[in-house]
Design an enzyme around this catalytic site. Structure first.
Site, PDB file in Angstrom:
ATOM      1  N   ASP A   8      43.183 -29.302  -6.284  1.00 61.42           N
ATOM      2  CA  ASP A   8      43.750 -28.010  -5.912  1.00 61.42           C
ATOM      3  C   ASP A   8      42.725 -27.347  -4.978  1.00 61.42           C
ATOM      4  O   ASP A   8      41.555 -27.729  -4.967  1.00 61.42           O
ATOM      5  CB  ASP A   8      43.939 -27.201  -7.207  1.00 61.42           C
ATOM      6  CG  ASP A   8      44.236 -25.746  -6.956  1.00 61.42           C
ATOM      7  OD1 ASP A   8      45.135 -25.463  -6.155  1.00 61.42           O
ATOM      8  OD2 ASP A   8      43.572 -24.892  -7.574  1.00 61.42           O
ATOM      9  N   ASP A  10      42.571 -23.463  -4.035  1.00 55.23           N
ATOM     10  CA  ASP A  10      42.130 -22.131  -4.459  1.00 55.23           C
ATOM     11  C   ASP A  10      41.569 -22.160  -5.871  1.00 55.23           C
ATOM     12  O   ASP A  10      42.282 -22.490  -6.812  1.00 55.23           O
ATOM     13  CB  ASP A  10      43.322 -21.154  -4.436  1.00 55.23           C
ATOM     14  CG  ASP A  10      43.789 -20.883  -3.018  1.00 55.23           C
ATOM     15  OD1 ASP A  10      43.038 -21.204  -2.092  1.00 55.23           O
ATOM     16  OD2 ASP A  10      44.889 -20.337  -2.858  1.00 55.23           O
ATOM     17  N   GLY A  45      47.874 -20.060  -8.792  1.00 54.77           N
ATOM     18  CA  GLY A  45      48.622 -21.292  -8.586  1.00 54.77           C
ATOM     19  C   GLY A  45      50.103 -21.075  -8.342  1.00 54.77           C
ATOM     20  O   GLY A  45      50.808 -22.001  -7.956  1.00 54.77           O
ATOM     21  N   SER A 115      49.466 -23.228  -1.147  1.00 54.01           N
ATOM     22  CA  SER A 115      49.204 -22.168  -0.171  1.00 54.01           C
ATOM     23  C   SER A 115      49.609 -22.609   1.230  1.00 54.01           C
ATOM     24  O   SER A 115      49.170 -23.658   1.715  1.00 54.01           O
ATOM     25  CB  SER A 115      47.727 -21.794  -0.177  1.00 54.01           C
ATOM     26  OG  SER A 115      47.490 -20.903   0.893  1.00 54.01           O
ATOM     27  N   ASN A 117      48.516 -21.260   3.674  1.00 47.93           N
ATOM     28  CA  ASN A 117      47.300 -21.036   4.458  1.00 47.93           C
ATOM     29  C   ASN A 117      46.263 -22.145   4.240  1.00 47.93           C
ATOM     30  O   ASN A 117      45.138 -22.041   4.743  1.00 47.93           O
ATOM     31  CB  ASN A 117      46.685 -19.684   4.080  1.00 47.93           C
ATOM     32  CG  ASN A 117      47.587 -18.519   4.466  1.00 47.93           C
ATOM     33  OD1 ASN A 117      47.900 -18.340   5.636  1.00 47.93           O
ATOM     34  ND2 ASN A 117      48.038 -17.751   3.488  1.00 47.93           N
ATOM     35  N   ASP A 169      42.396 -25.345 -11.450  1.00 49.43           N
ATOM     36  CA  ASP A 169      41.789 -24.200 -12.156  1.00 49.43           C
ATOM     37  C   ASP A 169      42.842 -23.322 -12.834  1.00 49.43           C
ATOM     38  O   ASP A 169      42.481 -22.423 -13.586  1.00 49.43           O
ATOM     39  CB  ASP A 169      40.991 -23.316 -11.188  1.00 49.43           C
ATOM     40  CG  ASP A 169      41.898 -22.560 -10.232  1.00 49.43           C
ATOM     41  OD1 ASP A 169      42.787 -23.207  -9.642  1.00 49.43           O
ATOM     42  OD2 ASP A 169      41.740 -21.342 -10.084  1.00 49.43           O
TER      43      ASP A 169
HETATM   44  P1  B16 Z   1      49.836 -18.457   0.191  1.00 47.95           P
HETATM   45  P2  B16 Z   1      46.559 -23.291  -4.837  1.00 47.95           P
HETATM   46  C1  B16 Z   1      47.885 -21.012  -4.488  1.00 47.95           C
HETATM   47  O1  B16 Z   1      47.005 -21.965  -4.037  1.00 47.95           O
HETATM   48  C2  B16 Z   1      47.150 -19.827  -5.095  1.00 47.95           C
HETATM   49  O2  B16 Z   1      46.490 -20.210  -6.280  1.00 47.95           O
HETATM   50  C3  B16 Z   1      48.116 -18.734  -5.402  1.00 47.95           C
HETATM   51  O3  B16 Z   1      47.438 -17.617  -5.936  1.00 47.95           O
HETATM   52  C4  B16 Z   1      48.865 -18.340  -4.119  1.00 47.95           C
HETATM   53  O4  B16 Z   1      49.830 -17.325  -4.371  1.00 47.95           O
HETATM   54  C5  B16 Z   1      49.541 -19.582  -3.543  1.00 47.95           C
HETATM   55  O5  B16 Z   1      48.581 -20.574  -3.308  1.00 47.95           O
HETATM   56  C6  B16 Z   1      50.291 -19.307  -2.254  1.00 47.95           C
HETATM   57  O6  B16 Z   1      49.385 -19.022  -1.247  1.00 47.95           O
HETATM   58  O7  B16 Z   1      50.317 -17.065  -0.016  1.00 47.95           O
HETATM   59  O8  B16 Z   1      48.565 -18.554   0.988  1.00 47.95           O
HETATM   60  O9  B16 Z   1      50.905 -19.387   0.720  1.00 47.95           O
HETATM   61  O10 B16 Z   1      45.892 -22.805  -6.086  1.00 47.95           O
HETATM   62  O11 B16 Z   1      47.815 -24.094  -5.054  1.00 47.95           O
HETATM   63  O12 B16 Z   1      45.595 -23.927  -3.848  1.00 47.95           O
HETATM   64 MG    MG Z   2      44.048 -22.914  -7.883  1.00 51.53          MG
END
Ligand code: B16
Ligand code: MG
Length: 214
Positions: A8, A10, A45, A115, A117, A169
């Site tokens: 993962d 974030d 997540g 994400s 991003n 996490d």
């Molecule tokens: P975005 P992961 C997740 O990333 C984050 O943990 C979560 O808090 C967030 O809302 C989600 O990505 C979407 O992210 O708004 O940037 O598209 O933990 O899967 O790496």
């Molecule tokens: Mg995460």
């Protein structure tokens, strides 16, 4: 016997979880919805629209689709401003070593982030080349705890899910790994990540070979 490890992003590779927290808190409080660390734990997540839904529900708010999209964009603009300042120094302690060690063990290395991003963040951290496969969150229909993102990465690697290890996490992320039929390594609090097969406090000193023997 394991052939791949899927991380993962974030909260595992980098602490963007902190920036998600700040951006959601600002949005929620602007709407009059109380927001604290405990509530934020349930957003980890969870994808963008899913997180927004949880906040709106908490505040008893039910705006129309156009307003929801505007709010999600507002949060994302704030979030992108926060992550724009990130550099290689923002890779979490132990993460680069863990990625290199996995490669050294002959494992394929993947990234399963919901994400949108994620690509930008990997570039800012200058670690894109550490991964064989990076899931494209734009192509995923169901976010964590659905296993789709982990299964997609395994499929793109051409490796059976049972031969993959997932590292997460977030509780929903661990659920996604287990539903995918993979071994789950949790990074963080063993109480929150109780469903994981193994839990480590962080990636500092991450010793996969030793962990698999326990
Ligand atoms: P975005 P992961 C997740 O990333 C984050 O943990 C979560 O808090 C967030 O809302 C989600 O990505 C979407 O992210 O708004 O940037 O598209 O933990 O899967 O790496
Ligand atoms: Mg995460």
């Amino acid at each position: 016997m394991y052939r791949a490890i899927i991380f993962d992003l974030d909260g595992v590779i980098t602490d963007t979880a902190r920036y998600h927290y700040l951006a959601w808190k600002r949005l929620a409080e602007g709407l009059g919805v109380p927001f604290d660390e405990a509530f934020n734990e349930g957003l980890k997540g969870v994808d963008r629209m899913g997180s927004l839904d949880l906040i709106l529900r908490r505040g008893g708010l039910d705006p129309d689709v156009a307003e929801r999209l505007r709010l999600a964009d507002q949060k994302n603009d704030d979030y992108r401003q926060l992550v724009a300042t990130m550099t290689r120094a923002d890779v979490l302690p132990g993460a680069l070593e863990a990625l290199e060690a996995a490669r050294g063990l002959g494992l394929k290395v993947g990234l399963a982030s919901v994400s949108k991003n994620a690509g930008t963040i990997l570039e800012r951290l200058e670690i894109t080349s550490f991964f064989d496969v990076v899931a494209d969150a734009n192509l995923i229909r169901r976010g964590k705890p659905d296993p789709e993102i982990f299964l997609t990465v395994a499929e793109q690697m051409g490796i059976a899910p049972a031969d993959c290890i997932g590292v997460e996490d977030a509780a929903v992320g661990v659920q996604a790994i287990k539903s995918a039929g993979m071994l789950a390594i949790g990074v963080g609090d063993p109480v929150i990540l109780a469903q994981a097969d193994r839990v480590v406090p962080s990636l500092v000193g991450f010793d996969l070979a030793a962990l698999l023997k326990t």
